[in-house]
Structures are given as C-alpha cells and as structure tokens.
Write a protein that holds these residues in place. Structure first.
Motif, PDB file in Angstrom:
ATOM      1  N   LYS A  52       3.732   2.595  -7.213  1.00  0.00           N
ATOM      2  CA  LYS A  52       2.575   2.731  -8.102  1.00  0.00           C
ATOM      3  C   LYS A  52       1.251   2.748  -7.353  1.00  0.00           C
ATOM      4  CE  LYS A  52       2.251  -2.200  -9.090  1.00  0.00           C
ATOM      5  NZ  LYS A  52       2.246  -3.215 -10.126  1.00  0.00           N
ATOM      6  N   ASN A  53       1.244   2.266  -6.100  1.00  0.00           N
ATOM      7  CA  ASN A  53       0.022   2.276  -5.289  1.00  0.00           C
ATOM      8  C   ASN A  53      -0.015   3.443  -4.304  1.00  0.00           C
ATOM      9  OD1 ASN A  53      -1.150  -0.106  -6.410  1.00  0.00           O
ATOM     10  ND2 ASN A  53       0.363  -1.280  -5.299  1.00  0.00           N
ATOM     11  N   GLY A  54       0.956   4.337  -4.388  1.00  0.00           N
ATOM     12  CA  GLY A  54       0.955   5.543  -3.577  1.00  0.00           C
ATOM     13  C   GLY A  54       1.601   5.408  -2.212  1.00  0.00           C
ATOM     14  N   HIS A  55       2.262   4.306  -1.933  1.00  0.00           N
ATOM     15  CA  HIS A  55       2.932   4.136  -0.643  1.00  0.00           C
ATOM     16  C   HIS A  55       4.292   4.826  -0.670  1.00  0.00           C
ATOM     17  CE1 HIS A  55       0.578   0.206  -0.923  1.00  0.00           C
ATOM     18  NE2 HIS A  55      -0.059   0.942  -0.039  1.00  0.00           N
ATOM     19  N   LYS A  56       4.643   5.466   0.442  1.00  0.00           N
ATOM     20  CA  LYS A  56       5.973   6.058   0.594  1.00  0.00           C
ATOM     21  C   LYS A  56       6.702   5.250   1.655  1.00  0.00           C
ATOM     22  CE  LYS A  56       6.945  10.407   0.110  1.00  0.00           C
ATOM     23  NZ  LYS A  56       7.053  11.846   0.355  1.00  0.00           N
TER      24      LYS A  56
ATOM     25  N   GLU B  93      10.391  -4.244  -4.775  1.00  0.00           N
ATOM     26  CA  GLU B  93       8.981  -4.108  -4.395  1.00  0.00           C
ATOM     27  C   GLU B  93       8.845  -3.271  -3.126  1.00  0.00           C
ATOM     28  OE1 GLU B  93       5.105  -6.971  -3.818  1.00  0.00           O
ATOM     29  OE2 GLU B  93       7.026  -7.747  -3.185  1.00  0.00           O
ATOM     30  N   CYS B  94       7.820  -2.457  -3.099  1.00  0.00           N
ATOM     31  CA  CYS B  94       7.489  -1.644  -1.936  1.00  0.00           C
ATOM     32  C   CYS B  94       7.148  -2.577  -0.763  1.00  0.00           C
ATOM     33  CB  CYS B  94       6.295  -0.769  -2.298  1.00  0.00           C
ATOM     34  SG  CYS B  94       5.450   0.021  -0.928  1.00  0.00           S
ATOM     35  N   VAL B  95       7.685  -2.292   0.409  1.00  0.00           N
ATOM     36  CA  VAL B  95       7.450  -3.135   1.589  1.00  0.00           C
ATOM     37  C   VAL B  95       5.966  -3.178   1.931  1.00  0.00           C
ATOM     38  CG1 VAL B  95       7.925  -3.369   4.064  1.00  0.00           C
ATOM     39  CG2 VAL B  95       9.774  -2.788   2.486  1.00  0.00           C
TER      40      VAL B  95
ATOM     41  N   ARG C 198      -0.084  -7.676  -0.115  1.00  0.00           N
ATOM     42  CA  ARG C 198      -0.207  -8.837  -0.993  1.00  0.00           C
ATOM     43  C   ARG C 198      -0.208 -10.132  -0.188  1.00  0.00           C
ATOM     44  NH1 ARG C 198       3.560 -12.008  -2.792  1.00  0.00           N
ATOM     45  NH2 ARG C 198       5.251 -10.555  -2.350  1.00  0.00           N
ATOM     46  N   VAL C 199       0.660 -10.217   0.818  1.00  0.00           N
ATOM     47  CA  VAL C 199       0.738 -11.420   1.651  1.00  0.00           C
ATOM     48  C   VAL C 199      -0.568 -11.625   2.417  1.00  0.00           C
ATOM     49  CG1 VAL C 199       1.867 -12.413   3.682  1.00  0.00           C
ATOM     50  CG2 VAL C 199       3.241 -11.460   1.833  1.00  0.00           C
ATOM     51  N   TYR C 200      -1.114 -10.576   3.041  1.00  0.00           N
ATOM     52  CA  TYR C 200      -2.372 -10.701   3.789  1.00  0.00           C
ATOM     53  C   TYR C 200      -3.527 -11.087   2.869  1.00  0.00           C
ATOM     54  CZ  TYR C 200      -0.453  -8.957   8.159  1.00  0.00           C
ATOM     55  OH  TYR C 200       0.268  -8.814   9.310  1.00  0.00           O
ATOM     56  N   ARG C 201      -3.566 -10.488   1.682  1.00  0.00           N
ATOM     57  CA  ARG C 201      -4.619 -10.808   0.721  1.00  0.00           C
ATOM     58  C   ARG C 201      -4.533 -12.279   0.311  1.00  0.00           C
ATOM     59  NH1 ARG C 201      -3.688  -6.881  -2.470  1.00  0.00           N
ATOM     60  NH2 ARG C 201      -2.239  -7.962  -3.830  1.00  0.00           N
ATOM     61  N   ARG C 202      -3.324 -12.744   0.042  1.00  0.00           N
ATOM     62  CA  ARG C 202      -3.129 -14.146  -0.367  1.00  0.00           C
ATOM     63  C   ARG C 202      -3.496 -15.108   0.767  1.00  0.00           C
ATOM     64  NH1 ARG C 202      -3.872 -17.593  -4.064  1.00  0.00           N
ATOM     65  NH2 ARG C 202      -2.317 -19.197  -4.194  1.00  0.00           N
ATOM     66  N   ARG C 203      -3.163 -14.749   2.006  1.00  0.00           N
ATOM     67  CA  ARG C 203      -3.530 -15.600   3.147  1.00  0.00           C
ATOM     68  C   ARG C 203      -5.038 -15.736   3.272  1.00  0.00           C
ATOM     69  NH1 ARG C 203       0.517 -13.537   7.933  1.00  0.00           N
ATOM     70  NH2 ARG C 203       2.409 -14.455   7.065  1.00  0.00           N
ATOM     71  N   ARG C 204      -5.754 -14.611   3.099  1.00  0.00           N
ATOM     72  CA  ARG C 204      -7.226 -14.663   3.159  1.00  0.00           C
ATOM     73  C   ARG C 204      -7.777 -15.542   2.043  1.00  0.00           C
ATOM     74  NH1 ARG C 204      -6.636  -9.119   4.131  1.00  0.00           N
ATOM     75  NH2 ARG C 204      -7.236  -8.674   1.989  1.00  0.00           N
ATOM     76  N   GLU C 205      -7.228 -15.410   0.834  1.00  0.00           N
ATOM     77  CA  GLU C 205      -7.679 -16.220  -0.297  1.00  0.00           C
ATOM     78  C   GLU C 205      -7.433 -17.708  -0.036  1.00  0.00           C
ATOM     79  OE1 GLU C 205      -5.460 -14.674  -3.574  1.00  0.00           O
ATOM     80  OE2 GLU C 205      -6.680 -12.851  -3.722  1.00  0.00           O
TER      81      GLU C 205
END
Length: 51
Positions: A11-15, A24-26, A32-39
């Motif tokens: 859904k986010n355009g990753h192949k 889930e797309c790798v 998501r993991v990097y975003r959560r770590r920053r948060e």
C-alpha cells in the motif's frame, strides 16, 4: 521460509518481500521500526528533561 515475494507493490508502493507471519512488507517494517525508535528516543529525552 520467513519471507516471500509477490512482485506486487504494498500500500506504500514498495516492491519488496513480505513476512510470512504477518504479510507485512519488509521495507514498511524497517521504516516503522526506525520511526518508533526515533519516537522512543525523543520521549526518553523529554522525560529526562534534556533538550
């Protein structure tokens, strides 16, 4: 086998590959993991009173 490849975009355009357990797309998972770590790092800095 932990991952599979459909050749279709997520859904986010990753192949990229998908995880067999969640589908889930790798690449989405990595982002998501990097975003959560920053948060979490920001929340820890705020909790310690460091700017």
């Amino acid at each position: 086998m932990n991952k599979f490849y459909t050749g279709k975009q997520c859904k986010n355009g990753h192949k990229s590959e998908r995880w067999t357990l969640s589908g889930e797309c790798v690449q989405c998972n990595v982002e998501r993991v990097y975003r959560r770590r920053r948060e979490m790092a920001e929340m820890m800095r705020l909790a310690q009173g460091v700017s």
